[in-house]
Write a protein that holds these residues in place. Structure first.
Motif, short mmCIF file in Angstrom:
data_model
loop_
_atom_site.label_atom_id
_atom_site.label_comp_id
_atom_site.label_asym_id
_atom_site.label_seq_id
_atom_site.Cartn_x
_atom_site.Cartn_y
_atom_site.Cartn_z
N ALA A 231 -5.66 4.72 -6.29
CA ALA A 231 -5.93 5.78 -7.26
C ALA A 231 -4.65 6.18 -8.00
CB ALA A 231 -6.55 6.98 -6.56
N ILE A 232 -3.56 6.31 -7.25
CA ILE A 232 -2.27 6.64 -7.88
C ILE A 232 -1.84 5.53 -8.83
CG2 ILE A 232 0.20 6.98 -7.41
CD1 ILE A 232 -0.63 8.34 -4.76
N PHE A 233 -2.05 4.28 -8.42
CA PHE A 233 -1.71 3.13 -9.27
C PHE A 233 -2.46 3.21 -10.59
CE2 PHE A 233 -2.48 -1.19 -10.76
CZ PHE A 233 -1.21 -1.75 -10.73
N GLY A 234 -3.76 3.50 -10.51
CA GLY A 234 -4.56 3.59 -11.73
C GLY A 234 -4.17 4.75 -12.62
N LEU B 6 7.62 9.64 -1.97
CA LEU B 6 6.65 10.57 -2.55
C LEU B 6 5.22 10.04 -2.39
CD1 LEU B 6 5.93 13.07 -4.22
CD2 LEU B 6 6.37 11.72 -6.29
N VAL B 7 5.00 8.80 -2.82
CA VAL B 7 3.66 8.22 -2.72
C VAL B 7 3.27 8.04 -1.25
CG1 VAL B 7 2.25 6.19 -3.24
CG2 VAL B 7 3.87 7.06 -4.93
N GLY B 8 4.23 7.65 -0.43
CA GLY B 8 3.94 7.46 0.99
C GLY B 8 3.46 8.73 1.66
N VAL C 102 2.95 0.89 -0.98
CA VAL C 102 2.14 1.63 -0.01
C VAL C 102 0.80 0.92 0.22
CG1 VAL C 102 0.95 3.81 0.42
CG2 VAL C 102 3.25 3.81 -0.56
N ALA C 103 0.22 0.31 -0.81
CA ALA C 103 -1.05 -0.40 -0.66
C ALA C 103 -0.90 -1.59 0.28
CB ALA C 103 -1.55 -0.87 -2.02
N VAL C 104 0.19 -2.35 0.11
CA VAL C 104 0.43 -3.48 1.00
C VAL C 104 0.69 -2.98 2.43
CG1 VAL C 104 1.92 -5.45 1.49
CG2 VAL C 104 1.30 -4.93 -0.86
N ALA C 105 1.44 -1.88 2.54
CA ALA C 105 1.68 -1.29 3.86
C ALA C 105 0.37 -0.87 4.52
CB ALA C 105 2.62 -0.09 3.73
#
Length: 464
Positions: free
Chosen positions: A456-459, A189-191, A404-407
């Protein structure tokens, strides 16, 4: 490759200087002195190995290991994909599909159509395989409509890249998910939320801008179709393009189910399950597709076995250079990894007092620049920050966003030590400068945009 009985004694400073010098000299050889990329990569790989203190007797085995490992994953895909593309091209099948796409989307939206098709194909198909299957369609559309091939190619190339980087069942995000104990469903989903805007900005819009500035002719590396009578139908061409995707999904999809625990260990160990996964391995999937393509297109066009054999033979010569240069790029990356430069990067960056999601992105980005492989960069960064991630109180959506951020960090600044840099550059018949201006910038935009959305999603997930 680990060298038994040897450990690196140089500190981080000298190792990083050697890596920077190697990359700089490589660029000078290729750009200024016009040394062929294949030869330049071999020379720099050997010099780097000697300079970093790798035992003399192990240098050649190390070079061969890096070269061979890359070819093992690339040569079959490029060769089989080129044969399939050549058959579709010379039979008129690619032109039929191009005409259909243009008819449905309109000439002005042809790059969008190619990008959307590549996003769909890119869900289960790995980057290399998708590229060699889709490029003949891209080239045919570009020939038909005119203008720079970059306008049409970058949306397709970028689509395969974003799906490979951000979305399971591709190996990078799946590997990071295991490090972070993240849910694969949330990562998908996030990806996708990150991948689609990143593709639109980095590939579609950027492709339109670059296409106006750099007028690159349509390559002939995969052949150039003539007007043919009795071409295969659009339905047959689409089926042949979808078939490897569906077969590969047997492997990637079933593998994801097994790793997530959705399928029991007993089921995953049964012969029929393993057979389906084997059929879905990319080389076998492309081989099966190629056989079916030869049989169906040969029947439609009444082609003899000799004619089909000559068509396949004509596809292999032009891609030999692509395969060899890509392998040499893997050789250089292998030397950088084995020499301890990756460990030096970890030591330098591990002490940074920054948020864990940003630390993962930065470490992956630096590792990507240092040694080329996105998968290695992602795995290294994920392993380094995993203890901090697991020690934190993060919800499922935040864990997916960190994956996803690390990717995103693992994809930025693709350059001469990345086999993908050479693969794209040679298939599009670009020189090194143009590849930097297009592919490197595209990959960097993907990484930056993807990270911004993931952060942004993380926050938001943390505040909810």
């Amino acid at each position: 490759m680990e060298i038994e009985g040897w450990s690196q004694t140089l500190t981080a400073g000298p190792l990083l200087l050697i890596a920077a010098a190697a990359i700089a000299v490589l660029l000078v050889l290729i750009i200024k002195f016009r040394v062929h990329a294949f030869l330049a990569l071999i020379i720099i790989s050997a010099l780097t190995a000697f300079s970093t203190g790798i035992p003399t007797g192990e240098v050649v085995p190390l070079l061969l290991n890096g070269f061979g490992n890359t070819l093992a994953s690339v040569a079959l895909l490029v060769g089989l994909g080129a044969m399939l593309g050549r058959l579709l091209e010379t039979s008129g099948g690619v032109q039929v599909l191009a005409d259909k796409l243009i008819g449905v989307f309109g000439e002005k939206r042809a790059p969008l159509a190619l990008g959307v098709a590549s996003l769909l194909f890119g869900f289960p198909i790995f980057f290399d395989a998708g590229l060699v299957v889709m490029l003949p369609v891209v080239f045919s559309v570009a020939r038909r409509l005119g203008g720079s091939v970059l306008t049409y190619a970058l949306p397709a190339v970028g689509a395969f890249s974003v799906m490979h980087v951000f979305v399971p069942p591709h190996p990078g995000p799946v590997t990071a998910a295991t490090f972070f104990d993240a849910n694969v469903g949330y990562i998908i989903l996030v990806g996708l939320v990150c991948a689609i805007p990143a593709w639109y900005l980095s590939s579609y819009l950027f492709g339109k801008i670059v296409g106006r500035k750099i007028n690159l002719p349509v390559p002939t590396i995969l052949g150039e179709a003539e007007n043919v009578k009795n071409p295969p139908s659009v339905g047959l061409v689409i089926m042949l393009l979808l078939l490897p995707m569906l077969l590969i999904f047997l492997n990637t999809g079933l593998g994801t189910l097994a790793e997530s625990g959705a399928v029991s260990e007993d089921t995953a160990g049964q012969g029929w399950f393993e057979l389906l996964r084997a059929i879905g391995e990319t080389p076998i999937a492309l081989t099966i597709t190629l056989i079916i393509a030869a049989l169906t297109i040969g029947k439609v066009r009444s082609m003899s076995g000799s004619a089909i054999e000559k068509t396949f033979e004509s596809a292999l010569g032009p891609v030999c250079s692509v395969i060899l240069i890509t392998g040499a790029g893997g050789m250089f990356g292998g030397v950088l990894r084995t020499s301890g430069i990756g460990d030096a990067m970890e030591n330098v960056l591990s002490g940074l007092g920054i948020p864990v999601i940003l630390a993962g992105f930065i470490i992956a980005a630096v590792m990507r620049v240092a040694q080329g492989s996105a998968t290695v960069a992602l795995t290294t960064a994920a392993g380094l920050v995993a203890p901090a991630v697991l020690a934190g109180d993060y919800n499922a959506m935040q864990l997916a966003a960190m994956v996803v951020a690390v990717a995103a960090g693992s994809v930025v600044l693709s350059h001469v030590n990345d086999s993908g840099f050479w693969l794209v550059g040679r298939f599009l018949e670009m020189d090194v400068k143009t590849t930097f201006k297009t592919w490197t910038v595209l990959e960097t935009i993907i990484g930056v945009v993807g990270f911004a959305i993931a952060a942004a999603i993380f926050g938001l997930a943390g505040a909810a």
